[in-house]
Design an enzyme around this catalytic site. Structure first.
Site, PDB file in Angstrom:
ATOM      1  N   GLU A 285       0.794  -1.224   0.000  1.00 52.44           N
ATOM      2  CA  GLU A 285       0.000   0.000   0.000  1.00 52.44           C
ATOM      3  C   GLU A 285       0.831   1.281   0.000  1.00 52.44           C
ATOM      4  OE1 GLU A 285      -0.538  -2.550   2.108  1.00 52.44           O
ATOM      5  OE2 GLU A 285      -2.602  -2.592   2.821  1.00 52.44           O
TER       6      GLU A 285
ATOM      7  N   ASP B 189      -2.326  -5.322   3.288  1.00 49.50           N
ATOM      8  CA  ASP B 189      -2.544  -5.723   4.682  1.00 49.50           C
ATOM      9  C   ASP B 189      -3.487  -6.918   4.790  1.00 49.50           C
ATOM     10  OD1 ASP B 189      -0.887  -3.727   5.625  1.00 49.50           O
ATOM     11  OD2 ASP B 189      -2.508  -2.275   5.860  1.00 49.50           O
TER      12      ASP B 189
ATOM     13  N   ASP C 235      -6.185  -7.681   6.357  1.00 49.91           N
ATOM     14  CA  ASP C 235      -7.513  -7.454   6.923  1.00 49.91           C
ATOM     15  C   ASP C 235      -8.492  -7.214   5.783  1.00 49.91           C
ATOM     16  OD1 ASP C 235      -6.800  -4.941   6.054  1.00 49.91           O
ATOM     17  OD2 ASP C 235      -6.722  -4.029   8.043  1.00 49.91           O
TER      18      ASP C 235
ATOM     19  N   GLU D 244      -9.863  -4.526   4.643  1.00 46.99           N
ATOM     20  CA  GLU D 244      -9.487  -3.401   3.786  1.00 46.99           C
ATOM     21  C   GLU D 244      -8.354  -3.811   2.849  1.00 46.99           C
ATOM     22  OE1 GLU D 244     -10.376   0.719   2.991  1.00 46.99           O
ATOM     23  OE2 GLU D 244     -11.281  -0.661   4.429  1.00 46.99           O
TER      24      GLU D 244
ATOM     25  N   TYR E 195       1.468  -5.570  12.906  1.00 48.16           N
ATOM     26  CA  TYR E 195       0.374  -4.798  12.319  1.00 48.16           C
ATOM     27  C   TYR E 195      -0.498  -4.169  13.401  1.00 48.16           C
ATOM     28  CZ  TYR E 195      -3.293  -3.591   8.972  1.00 48.16           C
ATOM     29  OH  TYR E 195      -4.195  -2.908   8.197  1.00 48.16           O
TER      30      TYR E 195
ATOM     31  N   ARG F 288      -3.561  -2.633  13.241  1.00 43.96           N
ATOM     32  CA  ARG F 288      -5.029  -2.679  13.206  1.00 43.96           C
ATOM     33  C   ARG F 288      -5.464  -4.110  13.470  1.00 43.96           C
ATOM     34  NH1 ARG F 288      -3.773   0.823   8.963  1.00 43.96           N
ATOM     35  NH2 ARG F 288      -4.397   2.985   9.392  1.00 43.96           N
TER      36      ARG F 288
ATOM     37  N   HIS G 209      -4.894 -12.089  13.104  1.00 41.92           N
ATOM     38  CA  HIS G 209      -3.835 -11.170  13.487  1.00 41.92           C
ATOM     39  C   HIS G 209      -3.324 -11.502  14.879  1.00 41.92           C
ATOM     40  CE1 HIS G 209      -5.901  -7.980  10.760  1.00 41.92           C
ATOM     41  NE2 HIS G 209      -5.288  -8.919  10.076  1.00 41.92           N
TER      42      HIS G 209
END
Length: 948
Positions: free
Chosen positions: A19, A105, A107, A109, A340, A342, A387
């Protein structure tokens, strides 16, 4: 999805897409030759931001919403205009690659970004989904060696959320524009978060304080240990009155928010007279210890950080806002310092547990290491357990000193490191003691006092870390309260007995930390989005900060009022939590997205129409479209009106809040007064409203100008009070013959209720000609943006006071110009306020008055005060938070210096030319400058494209 890794030609070129550029730079160093690492710079494709971005083939509601609600809610995706150059670059890199790794990432998103990249780039080479939760050499290489398929369920879940939020925002926000004010927004979570803040303020407005009294006694006990000077056995201790004649003494918890004792509570409510009378009657009383109760104390370590607990602790301990915390954490993650950031999980991997336990032994000794590793169960519903918790990266944790980090990154890393290590340490143990003390007053009443103590015999994890508290007056876990060694029946001496008055307090306003905690406990929204939600409600003006407290604006009262009365279900806390459950069911494959969206938007399966869809009863889905269609029942004036008292009403207008008192007689004129934007709603009392109404406002006629006959008026404008003249109605106001009225701001020493016609004429006569210097140059006195000054040609000199504009003589002006002009900066102004020492830079922080308004500085970093900050009321914590946010953004980019230097050089070169060649030189310089500017513009565009 694609061929296996073995099918890829050995030695081929692999494109890895992440990203952010910072993440790309770190990962590139771990992969070596054969890998090209490039950033997508976030999302490359999304729903359109407006109708102009929608392709021409779409019309009607599809064009407005960006979603085709009539065809299974198909979204219309467009490549973001600022990402087109980056997409082009990615396609060019992909054309030269033999394999594509989507390394966004891990997740929802990140999965959605990976899917959009695949859809837009349309790769013809094998595609891998590469996932990792920390950026270390081992983790990155393991991720390359063990790719997986794209998780379509996560993609569908993210898409459903995006469509839902689009429908909510694009359908409800226009209602706010029509009925409250343009430019407002509504959102599935942001509106509920705003309602929470508003409801807390309503509680504060309705709150009525109750006064209650009790006694505090200081008792002495000459124990053998105390007599020997043992500091661990204090000779005196304090105790508070708890009962009189067996009846418990009232405390704050016994009163309602209206200041009344709660029903069914049997307590003694002491007033001041009663408390002082009892204290006097106990002056000569002999006291004895009636009971001693000792219990073992044990406190277990806190779980490792997840996103919300990190935000809360960074707020309490470091003074960071949620946004600043996530910005700093993002940098730590991208540069390989932490995992990470989040995450909803508190789980540590076996590798992390081993690393933490090794450091416990190394730093604190084997006595602090439990026999077995500690495990922590996730408390967050529907947590993404794939996670880990937020922890230092790697299989060996670097101590903060070993990282080489500085400033905010060092402080946040240290917080994460301490919490992680402490999570694998032994419990803290000790003893808690409660002592009851009794005696009979001279008037026969029996009084009982109580004291509690706590001693920690083994600190365990507290050696490494102690959690903070939202309440600044709360006692932290490692706080000890030692009592003397007493036994039942021991005699005590009362050294002092005092009567203490107390008043109940309104519920505390939310801070960023406590609002995050409240949202999580109510299971509203996803923890990873809370920082963005807080940023949105602050940026929209729904909430502002007073210190660290979140204060709702009057505008938010109007918005929440409308939503509660006409879209009740959409801001219902249970409804929002149920929606979150449904979205997670879709993510797990237990529910289908399209039928769910149909029920939400069209009301299919609901028990009734729009009215029932909005009242919070029955099925929690149904009828958004019908709700926003019929707006006839919404009275805009009623929605934005709030009674203050004594007939005074607060109204939220399109230009801000104001108070209004209706006319006393029908047909008469009422009074209005603007309310300061930064006034907390609970401070708008009837008395303050009366004060505002008593102040002059609006337009005041001062009288006609004797020379022109035009009326001179005084007004309170957006930038302060001013005077102006009223031009005849037929005066041209535009075009080359337009005439502008003379206007002048009031001096600081003037006010609307004292300014006179004479003052106004003097102000509008400025600039005043002071005289002419010996060389024939005119000197004028003027009032400017930065204060009063003299002007002679291009030479300006400041005046000390505004009055000098009208009184300074030519001789005095010439004397000022006879002095050498001060070069460089003027003498530094004294600070407006001192806030203390910044915990990051360890430098003194002060508030100063700058060219663009007041700002906080520690000598290294400057941060301008926000609109809602006030010099008089700003707290040290708020000052530290502003500096932390500024540091998190990093230094401002400087691009103009080279150009400026070249221009200066060009001017110097031109100045050396002969007079005969001046014209030619200027033309050449102009052409050269134009060519240089064109080249620079082209280079800047290329640079910008590469940066994206």
């Amino acid at each position: 999805m694609s061929p296996t890794t073995s099918e890829t030609a050995q030695g081929g070129r692999r494109l890895v897409i992440v990203e952010s550029p910072a993440k790309a730079k770190t990962i590139k160093g771990y992969l070596g030759p054969g890998y090209v690492v490039e950033a997508s710079v976030g999302h490359i494709r999304d729903l359109p931001n407006g109708a102009a971005e929608v392709p021409d083939k779409y019309t009607g509601e599809v064009r407005r919403l960006g979603v085709d609600v009539d065809h299974d809610f198909q979204p219309v995706y467009v490549v973001n205009s600022d990402k087109k150059s980056q997409v082009k670059k990615l396609k060019e890199l992909l054309a030269d690659s033999d394999e594509l790794f989507l390394a966004t990432d891990e997740d929802r998103e990140g999965e959605a970004i990976a899917w959009h990249l695949q859809e837009v780039l349309k790769p013809k080479v094998p595609v891998r989904r590469m996932v990792f939760h920390e950026i270390t050499k081992d983790a990155i290489r393991a991720a390359v060696a063990n790719p997986r398929e794209l998780n379509q369920r996560l993609v569908d879940a993210q898409e459903t959320r995006r469509i839902l939020d689009r429908l909510y925002g694009y359908e409800v926000s226009p209602v706010l524009w029509k009925k409250v004010m343009r430019g407002l927004s509504a959102g599935r979570v942001q509106s509920v978060a705003t309602r929470l803040v508003v409801e807390r303020e309503r509680e504060r407005i309705a709150f009525r304080s109750a006064e209650y009294w009790d006694l505090t006694g200081t008792f002495s006990h000459p124990s053998p240990a105390a007599l020997k000077g043992d500091v661990g056995d204090p000779g005196t201790f304090g105790a508070r009155l708890t009962a009189v004649d067996g009846l418990r003494v009232a405390q704050g918890r016994d009163f309602t928010s209206l200041g009344q004792l709660k029903d069914g509570v049997n307590v003694l409510h002491l007033d001041e007279a009663g408390a002082r009378s009892l204290a006097a009657a106990l002056a000569d009383t002999a006291f004895t210890v009636r009971s001693v109760e000792s219990k073992p104390y044990r406190r277990s370590p806190y779980a490792p950080f997840r996103t919300t607990t990190l935000q809360q602790e960074a707020s309490r301990k470091l003074g960071f806002g949620a946004k600043a915390t996530m910005q700093v954490a993002q940098k730590l993650y991208e540069n390989g310092y932490i995992t990470y950031m989040r995450t909803d999980s508190t789980i540590l991997s076996d590798t992390a547990v081993a690393a933490a336990r090794a450091q416990v032994t190394q730093l604190y000794g084997a006595d602090y290491l439990p026999d077995k590793p500690r495990t922590y169960a996730g408390k967050v519903k529907n947590a993404q357990e794939a996670h880990e918790a937020i922890r230092p990266s790697g299989d060996r944790f670097r101590t903060p000193a070993e990282t080489g980090l500085t400033g905010d990154q060092f402080r946040l890393y240290e917080l994460i490191w301490k919490r992680t290590v402490a999570s694998q340490m032994k419990d803290a143990i000790g003893n808690s003691v409660t002592v009851k003390i009794g005696g009979r007053a001279s008037d026969g009443r029996d009084a009982e006092f109580s004291a509690s103590g706590k001693t920690i015999t083994f600190h365990g994890f507290m050696k490494a870390y102690v959690e903070g508290a939202d309440d600044p007056n709360a006692e932290l876990d490692d706080r000890e309260r030692r009592l003397p060694q007493v036994a039942e029946g021991d005699r005590l001496t009362a050294e002092e007995i005092t009567a203490d008055g107390h008043a109940t307090k309104p519920p505390a306003r939310y801070t960023e930390a406590s609002l995050v905690k409240e949202l999580e406990e109510r299971e509203i929204g996803r923890p990873s989005t809370y920082a963005t939600i807080l940023g949105t409600i602050l940026d929209r003006g729904y909430v502002f900060k007073k210190g660290t407290a979140l204060v709702p604006s009057f505008l938010s009262f109007a918005v929440v009022n409308l939503l509660e009365k006409h879209f009740g279900r959409l801001v219902d806390y249970d409804f929002t939590a149920k929606m979150e459950d449904d979205l997670d069911r879709i993510a797990r494959g237990e529910a289908e997205a399209v039928p769910w969206l149909k029920r939400f938007y069209f009301g299919e399966g609901a028990q009734g129409g729009a009215a029932e869809a909005g009242n919070g009863d029955g099925d929690h889905l149904g009828g958004l479209k019908e709700l926003v269609t019929d707006l006839g029942a919404i009275d805009a004036r009623e929605i934005s009106s709030f009674p203050v008292g004594d007939g005074i009403v607060l109204r939220v207008g399109r230009y801000g809040p104001y108070v209004e008192r209706p006319a006393e007689v029908e047909g008469g004129t009422g009074r209005r007064a603007d309310v300061p934007d930064d006034l907390p709603p609970d401070e708008l009392t009837v008395a303050y409203a009366e004060e505002l109404l008593a102040k002059p406002s609006g337009e005041f006629e001062l009288g006609p100008d004797p020379e022109t006959g035009r009326m001179i008026v005084a007004k309170d404008g957006r930038y302060g009070p001013y005077v102006t003249e009223v031009l005849p109605e037929d005066t041209p106001k535009s075009g080359k013959n337009a005439i502008k009225p003379r206007t002048a701001s009031l001096l600081k020493s003037m006010s609307l209720d004292t300014v006179t016609l004479e003052d106004a004429l003097k102000l509008m006569s400025l600039p005043r000609v002071v005289g002419v210097d010996p060389e024939g140059v005119e000197i004028t006195a003027q009032n400017g943006r930065y204060g009063p000054y003299l002007k002679k040609g291009t030479d300006s000199r400041s005046l000390e006071t505004e009055e000098q504009i009208f009184t300074i003589t030519l001789e005095e002006a010439l004397a000022i110009y006879a002095q050498p002009k001060q070069r460089g900066r003027a003498a530094a102004k004294p600070p407006l306020k001192e806030l203390g020492t910044d915990p990051v830079s360890e430098r003194p922080v002060v508030v100063k008055d700058g060219r663009f308004g007041p700002y906080v500085t520690d000598g290294e970093t400057n941060a301008t005060l926000r609109r809602d900050d006030d010099v008089e009321t700003i707290t040290p914590e708020r000052g530290y938070e502003l500096l932390a946010e500024k540091r998190a953004k990093g230094p401002a980019k400087k691009t103009a210096k080279k150009a400026a230097a070249k221009k200066t050089a060009a001017k110097k070169t031109a100045a050396k030319k002969t007079a005969a060649k001046k014209t030619t030189a200027k033309k050449t310089a102009a052409k050269t400058t134009a060519k240089t500017a064109a080249k620079k513009a082209t280079a800047a565009r290329k640079s910008s494209a590469n940066a994206e």
